[in-house]
Design a protein around this motif. Structure first.
Motif, PDB file in Angstrom:
ATOM      1  N   PRO A 175       0.794  -1.238   0.000  1.00 40.18           N
ATOM      2  CA  PRO A 175       0.000   0.000   0.000  1.00 40.18           C
ATOM      3  C   PRO A 175       0.820   1.279   0.000  1.00 40.18           C
ATOM      4  CG  PRO A 175      -0.045  -1.044   2.161  1.00 40.18           C
ATOM      5  CD  PRO A 175       0.612  -2.016   1.245  1.00 40.18           C
ATOM      6  N   GLY A 176       2.051   1.241   0.466  1.00 40.39           N
ATOM      7  CA  GLY A 176       2.873   2.447   0.510  1.00 40.39           C
ATOM      8  C   GLY A 176       4.306   2.079   0.813  1.00 40.39           C
ATOM      9  N   PRO A 177       5.255   3.013   0.611  1.00 38.68           N
ATOM     10  CA  PRO A 177       6.665   2.679   0.799  1.00 38.68           C
ATOM     11  C   PRO A 177       7.056   2.390   2.234  1.00 38.68           C
ATOM     12  CG  PRO A 177       6.406   5.034   0.424  1.00 38.68           C
ATOM     13  CD  PRO A 177       5.061   4.408   0.173  1.00 38.68           C
ATOM     14  N   GLU A 178       6.246   2.875   3.190  1.00 37.29           N
ATOM     15  CA  GLU A 178       6.561   2.611   4.600  1.00 37.29           C
ATOM     16  C   GLU A 178       6.114   1.221   5.032  1.00 37.29           C
ATOM     17  OE1 GLU A 178       4.543   6.793   4.579  1.00 37.29           O
ATOM     18  OE2 GLU A 178       4.390   4.903   3.457  1.00 37.29           O
ATOM     19  N   ALA A 179       5.269   0.567   4.234  1.00 41.75           N
ATOM     20  CA  ALA A 179       4.706  -0.724   4.624  1.00 41.75           C
ATOM     21  C   ALA A 179       5.800  -1.786   4.702  1.00 41.75           C
ATOM     22  CB  ALA A 179       3.639  -1.158   3.619  1.00 41.75           C
ATOM     23  N   PRO A 180       5.711  -2.698   5.662  1.00 42.41           N
ATOM     24  CA  PRO A 180       6.691  -3.792   5.737  1.00 42.41           C
ATOM     25  C   PRO A 180       6.714  -4.577   4.421  1.00 42.41           C
ATOM     26  CG  PRO A 180       5.338  -3.717   7.720  1.00 42.41           C
ATOM     27  CD  PRO A 180       4.715  -2.758   6.754  1.00 42.41           C
ATOM     28  N   GLY A 181       7.918  -4.816   3.926  1.00 43.35           N
ATOM     29  CA  GLY A 181       8.058  -5.578   2.702  1.00 43.35           C
ATOM     30  C   GLY A 181       7.866  -4.789   1.421  1.00 43.35           C
ATOM     31  N   ALA A 182       7.716  -3.463   1.518  1.00 43.80           N
ATOM     32  CA  ALA A 182       7.487  -2.653   0.313  1.00 43.80           C
ATOM     33  C   ALA A 182       8.786  -2.344  -0.412  1.00 43.80           C
ATOM     34  CB  ALA A 182       6.762  -1.362   0.669  1.00 43.80           C
ATOM     35  N   VAL A 183       9.834  -1.999   0.330  1.00 44.03           N
ATOM     36  CA  VAL A 183      11.102  -1.617  -0.297  1.00 44.03           C
ATOM     37  C   VAL A 183      12.275  -2.113   0.543  1.00 44.03           C
ATOM     38  CG1 VAL A 183      10.217   0.482  -1.436  1.00 44.03           C
ATOM     39  CG2 VAL A 183      11.154   0.647   0.868  1.00 44.03           C
ATOM     40  N   LEU A 184      13.391  -2.339  -0.139  1.00 41.38           N
ATOM     41  CA  LEU A 184      14.680  -2.541   0.516  1.00 41.38           C
ATOM     42  C   LEU A 184      15.702  -1.819  -0.343  1.00 41.38           C
ATOM     43  CD1 LEU A 184      16.553  -3.875   2.643  1.00 41.38           C
ATOM     44  CD2 LEU A 184      16.843  -5.751   1.006  1.00 41.38           C
ATOM     45  N   ALA A 185      16.545  -1.007   0.281  1.00 38.20           N
ATOM     46  CA  ALA A 185      17.479  -0.204  -0.502  1.00 38.20           C
ATOM     47  C   ALA A 185      18.837  -0.145   0.179  1.00 38.20           C
ATOM     48  CB  ALA A 185      16.937   1.214  -0.687  1.00 38.20           C
ATOM     49  N   PHE A 186      19.877  -0.060  -0.655  1.00 37.34           N
ATOM     50  CA  PHE A 186      21.229   0.064  -0.118  1.00 37.34           C
ATOM     51  C   PHE A 186      22.196   0.389  -1.259  1.00 37.34           C
ATOM     52  CE2 PHE A 186      20.201  -4.337  -1.015  1.00 37.34           C
ATOM     53  CZ  PHE A 186      21.274  -4.822  -1.740  1.00 37.34           C
ATOM     54  N   ASP A 187      23.343   0.919  -0.887  1.00 34.98           N
ATOM     55  CA  ASP A 187      24.423   1.129  -1.850  1.00 34.98           C
ATOM     56  C   ASP A 187      25.063  -0.219  -2.167  1.00 34.98           C
ATOM     57  OD1 ASP A 187      23.977   3.840  -1.871  1.00 34.98           O
ATOM     58  OD2 ASP A 187      25.763   4.371  -0.720  1.00 34.98           O
ATOM     59  N   THR A 188      25.362  -0.443  -3.446  1.00 33.36           N
ATOM     60  CA  THR A 188      25.961  -1.715  -3.856  1.00 33.36           C
ATOM     61  C   THR A 188      27.477  -1.678  -3.857  1.00 33.36           C
ATOM     62  OG1 THR A 188      25.836  -1.060  -6.194  1.00 33.36           O
ATOM     63  CG2 THR A 188      23.987  -2.325  -5.288  1.00 33.36           C
ATOM     64  N   GLY A 189      28.056  -0.514  -4.193  1.00 30.57           N
ATOM     65  CA  GLY A 189      29.506  -0.403  -4.318  1.00 30.57           C
ATOM     66  C   GLY A 189      29.842   0.683  -5.324  1.00 30.57           C
ATOM     67  N   PRO A 190      31.106   0.844  -5.647  1.00 32.30           N
ATOM     68  CA  PRO A 190      31.493   1.854  -6.633  1.00 32.30           C
ATOM     69  C   PRO A 190      30.907   1.506  -7.996  1.00 32.30           C
ATOM     70  CG  PRO A 190      33.339   0.423  -6.111  1.00 32.30           C
ATOM     71  CD  PRO A 190      32.250   0.066  -5.154  1.00 32.30           C
ATOM     72  N   ALA A 191      30.568   2.535  -8.759  1.00 30.06           N
ATOM     73  CA  ALA A 191      30.024   2.325 -10.103  1.00 30.06           C
ATOM     74  C   ALA A 191      30.833   3.136 -11.112  1.00 30.06           C
ATOM     75  CB  ALA A 191      28.538   2.681 -10.125  1.00 30.06           C
ATOM     76  N   ASN A 192      30.368   4.338 -11.445  1.00 30.25           N
ATOM     77  CA  ASN A 192      31.078   5.137 -12.448  1.00 30.25           C
ATOM     78  C   ASN A 192      32.318   5.844 -11.908  1.00 30.25           C
ATOM     79  OD1 ASN A 192      29.129   4.596 -14.445  1.00 30.25           O
ATOM     80  ND2 ASN A 192      27.844   6.272 -13.713  1.00 30.25           N
ATOM     81  N   ALA A 193      32.365   6.125 -10.609  1.00 26.90           N
ATOM     82  CA  ALA A 193      33.439   6.973 -10.081  1.00 26.90           C
ATOM     83  C   ALA A 193      34.840   6.437 -10.406  1.00 26.90           C
ATOM     84  CB  ALA A 193      33.270   7.181  -8.579  1.00 26.90           C
ATOM     85  N   PRO A 194      35.152   5.161 -10.147  1.00 34.05           N
ATOM     86  CA  PRO A 194      36.508   4.696 -10.474  1.00 34.05           C
ATOM     87  C   PRO A 194      36.803   4.722 -11.976  1.00 34.05           C
ATOM     88  CG  PRO A 194      35.427   3.193  -8.942  1.00 34.05           C
ATOM     89  CD  PRO A 194      34.375   4.119  -9.446  1.00 34.05           C
ATOM     90  N   ILE A 195      35.795   4.403 -12.795  1.00 37.40           N
ATOM     91  CA  ILE A 195      35.989   4.439 -14.247  1.00 37.40           C
ATOM     92  C   ILE A 195      36.269   5.870 -14.698  1.00 37.40           C
ATOM     93  CG2 ILE A 195      34.946   3.928 -16.481  1.00 37.40           C
ATOM     94  CD1 ILE A 195      33.170   1.852 -15.020  1.00 37.40           C
ATOM     95  N   ASN A 196      35.484   6.824 -14.176  1.00 42.17           N
ATOM     96  CA  ASN A 196      35.698   8.221 -14.538  1.00 42.17           C
ATOM     97  C   ASN A 196      37.076   8.703 -14.089  1.00 42.17           C
ATOM     98  OD1 ASN A 196      33.091   8.097 -15.464  1.00 42.17           O
ATOM     99  ND2 ASN A 196      32.216   9.362 -13.855  1.00 42.17           N
ATOM    100  N   ASP A 197      37.486   8.314 -12.882  1.00 41.58           N
ATOM    101  CA  ASP A 197      38.796   8.717 -12.375  1.00 41.58           C
ATOM    102  C   ASP A 197      39.914   8.139 -13.245  1.00 41.58           C
ATOM    103  OD1 ASP A 197      37.515  10.073 -10.358  1.00 41.58           O
ATOM    104  OD2 ASP A 197      37.934   8.586  -8.803  1.00 41.58           O
ATOM    105  N   LEU A 198      39.728   6.899 -13.678  1.00 44.02           N
ATOM    106  CA  LEU A 198      40.709   6.268 -14.565  1.00 44.02           C
ATOM    107  C   LEU A 198      40.810   7.024 -15.886  1.00 44.02           C
ATOM    108  CD1 LEU A 198      42.402   3.478 -15.128  1.00 44.02           C
ATOM    109  CD2 LEU A 198      40.400   2.954 -16.532  1.00 44.02           C
ATOM    110  N   MET A 199      39.667   7.342 -16.480  1.00 41.73           N
ATOM    111  CA  MET A 199      39.660   8.035 -17.770  1.00 41.73           C
ATOM    112  C   MET A 199      40.316   9.410 -17.654  1.00 41.73           C
ATOM    113  SD  MET A 199      38.390   5.860 -19.841  1.00 41.73           S
ATOM    114  CE  MET A 199      38.146   6.882 -21.300  1.00 41.73           C
ATOM    115  N   ARG A 200      40.051  10.071 -16.546  1.00 37.20           N
ATOM    116  CA  ARG A 200      40.627  11.409 -16.363  1.00 37.20           C
ATOM    117  C   ARG A 200      42.141  11.318 -16.195  1.00 37.20           C
ATOM    118  NH1 ARG A 200      38.009  12.411 -12.122  1.00 37.20           N
ATOM    119  NH2 ARG A 200      36.106  12.876 -13.269  1.00 37.20           N
ATOM    120  N   ALA A 201      42.597  10.346 -15.404  1.00 38.89           N
ATOM    121  CA  ALA A 201      44.028  10.229 -15.115  1.00 38.89           C
ATOM    122  C   ALA A 201      44.814   9.766 -16.331  1.00 38.89           C
ATOM    123  CB  ALA A 201      44.237   9.258 -13.947  1.00 38.89           C
TER     124      ALA A 201
END
Length: 362
Positions: A175-201
Motif C-alpha cells: 500500500p505504501g513505501p513505509e509498509a513492511p516488505g514494500a522496499v529494501l534499498a542500499f548502496d551496492t559499491g562503486p560504479a562510475n566513479a573509479p571508471i571516470n577517475d581512470l579516464m581522467r588520469a
C-alpha cells in the motif's frame, strides 16, 4: 501544502558533471505527472573547485568556495522553472560518514529561497543520520511511487549507476513505501566513479563514452575477487558508501592497459550489484537502470551476465534515466512539506520512518 503540487527537484551527483533539475506533479504519495527538465553543466574550473573539496567538512579549506559554486549553478538552472511551487534542493555531497562525523552537502537552501522567492526544502539527510540511519539512499520511496505509476505488479529492482551504485528492491503491490516488505534499498559499491577517475588520469576524458574502452579490454577476475572480499559486501543492508571508500581500486588496476583497467573496473561494479542481490527479499522480475551507467554498454552487458536478470534502462517503463534522482528530490520535497516520512528502516536503517529536510521560505 495539500493536493497536487508542482515541485522541482535538483541533483548534483558524485560524478560532478553538473546539476539536473526536473519537475514532478505529486501529492507526495501518487505521481500525477512529470514536467520539464533542465541541465546545467559545471565548467572545468567549477569542477576542479568541487573536486578539491571532496571529503571535507564545514569550515574546512575549499568548502566555502565549493558551496558558492553549488549555489550559483543551482540558482541559474532553477530560474528556468518560474512555475514551480516548491523546490527540493539536495546540494552537493562532499563527505558522508554516518557512523562518524555525519553527512555534508554543500549549498544553502536559505540563499536559494531568498534568491528565487519560493520555498526550498533542503538538508534532506541530516535528520536521518541524527536518528541512527545511514542517510542514504533517499530515492527509494520515490522508486516505489514510480513502480506504481508505471503499473508494475511484481517485485522489480531500480539500480542507479552514478558515481556509487545503489539499488531499490520494490514490491509495488504494497500500500505504501513505509509498509513492511514494500522496499529494501542500499548502496551496492562503486560504479562510475573509479571508471571516470581512470579516464581522467590516463586519457584526460571525463567518461568512457558508451563503455567502448571497457568493451575492448579483458577484466582481471583476480582483482574482481579481491574487490568482493571487502568487508562492506558482508554487511547486512541497509548500508551506504562515500564516493572514495574504494579508492584502492585504481591502484589495483595500475599495471594494466587502459582497456583492461576499464574492463576490470566495470566488472567490479557489476559484481557488486550481483552480490547485493543476495539480500533481496524475493527474486525480482527485472532490473531497471538509471543514471549515467545505463549508457555504458560494458556495464549493461556485464549486469545481465552477473545477475541473470532482464536488464533494461528505466526508459523501458517510461521514466527518464537522466533525471530520476532530480525528480526524486521534487517528490521528497512535497513529502517533507506534508510531514510524511522520507526514509525508513528498510531504506537507510533509521529505527522508525523519518521525515528529513528543512524548509526555507525566503
Amino acid at each position: 501544502m495539500t493536493g497536487m503540487i508542482r515541485a522541482v527537484g535538483t541533483m548534483s551527483g558524485t560524478s560532478l558533471d553538473g546539476v539536473d533539475a526536473a519537475e514532478v506533479t505529486t501529492d507526495g504519495e501518487r505521481i500525477a505527472g512529470f514536467g520539464p527538465t533542465a541541465y546545467r553543466a559545471y565548467t572545468a574550473p567549477e569542477r576542479e573547485v568541487l573536486r578539491a573539496a571532496l571529503g571535507r567538512w564545514p569550515a574546512e579549506p575549499g568548502v566555502a568556495e565549493a558551496a558558492a559554486v553549488v549555489d550559483a549553478a543551482h540558482a541559474e538552472v532553477l530560474s528556468r522553472f518560474p512555475q514551480a511551487e516548491l523546490i527540493g534542493f539536495h546540494g552537493q555531497t562532499l563527505a558522508h560518514d554516518p557512523r562518524g562525523r555525519g553527512t555534508h552537502q554543500a549549498g544553502s537552501g536559505d540563499a536559494l529561497a531568498r534568491g528565487l522567492g519560493r520555498p526550498v526544502v533542503w538538508d534532506f539527510r541530516s535528520e536521518d543520520v541524527r536518528r541512527g540511519g545511514e542517510g542514504a539512499p533517499l530515492a527509494p520511496f520515490f522508486h516505489f511511487a514510480c513502480a506504481q505509476w508505471a503499473g508494475l505488479r511484481a517485485p522489480v529492482v531500480f539500480l542507479n549507476l552514478g558515481g556509487v551504485g545503489n539499488v531499490t528492491w520494490v514490491d509495488p503491490r504494497q500500500p505504501g513505501p513505509e509498509a513492511p516488505g514494500a522496499v529494501l534499498a542500499f548502496d551496492t559499491g562503486p560504479a562510475n566513479a573509479p571508471i571516470n577517475d581512470l579516464m581522467r588520469a590516463r586519457r584526460g576524458q571525463e567518461v568512457d563514452e558508451g563503455g567502448r574502452l571497457a568493451l575492448s579490454g579483458t577484466a582481471d577476475e583476480g582483482v574482481v575477487a579481491r574487490f568482493l572480499s571487502h568487508p562492506f559486501f558482508a554487511r547486512i543492508p541497509p548500508k551506504s558508501l562515500d564516493r572514495n571508500d574504494f579508492h584502492g581500486l585504481l591502484a589495483a588496476v595500475a599495471g594494466m592497459t587502459d582497456a583492461d583497467a576499464a574492463a576490470t573496473l566495470a566488472a567490479c561494479a557489476c559484481a557488486a550489484v550481483a552480490r547485493g542481490g543476495e539480500h533481496f527479499p524475493a527474486a525480482p522480475t527485472a532490473l531497471y537502470v538509471t543514471g549515467g551507467g545505463r549508457l555504458n554498454a560494458a556495464l549493461m552487458a556485464g549486469l545481465a551476465r552477473a545477475t541473470a536478470l532482464p536488464v533494461e534502462p528505466v526508459e523501458e517503463i517510461g521514466l527518464n534515466g537522466d533525471m530520476l534522482e532530480a525528480q526524486a528530490f521534487a517528490y521528497l520535497a512535497v513529502r517533507v512539506a506534508r510531514g510524511l516520512p522520507t526514509s525508513g528502516p528498510s531504506t537507510t536503517g533509521v529505527p522508525i520512518p523519518t521525515g528529513g529536510g528543512r524548509i526555507s521560505h525566503g
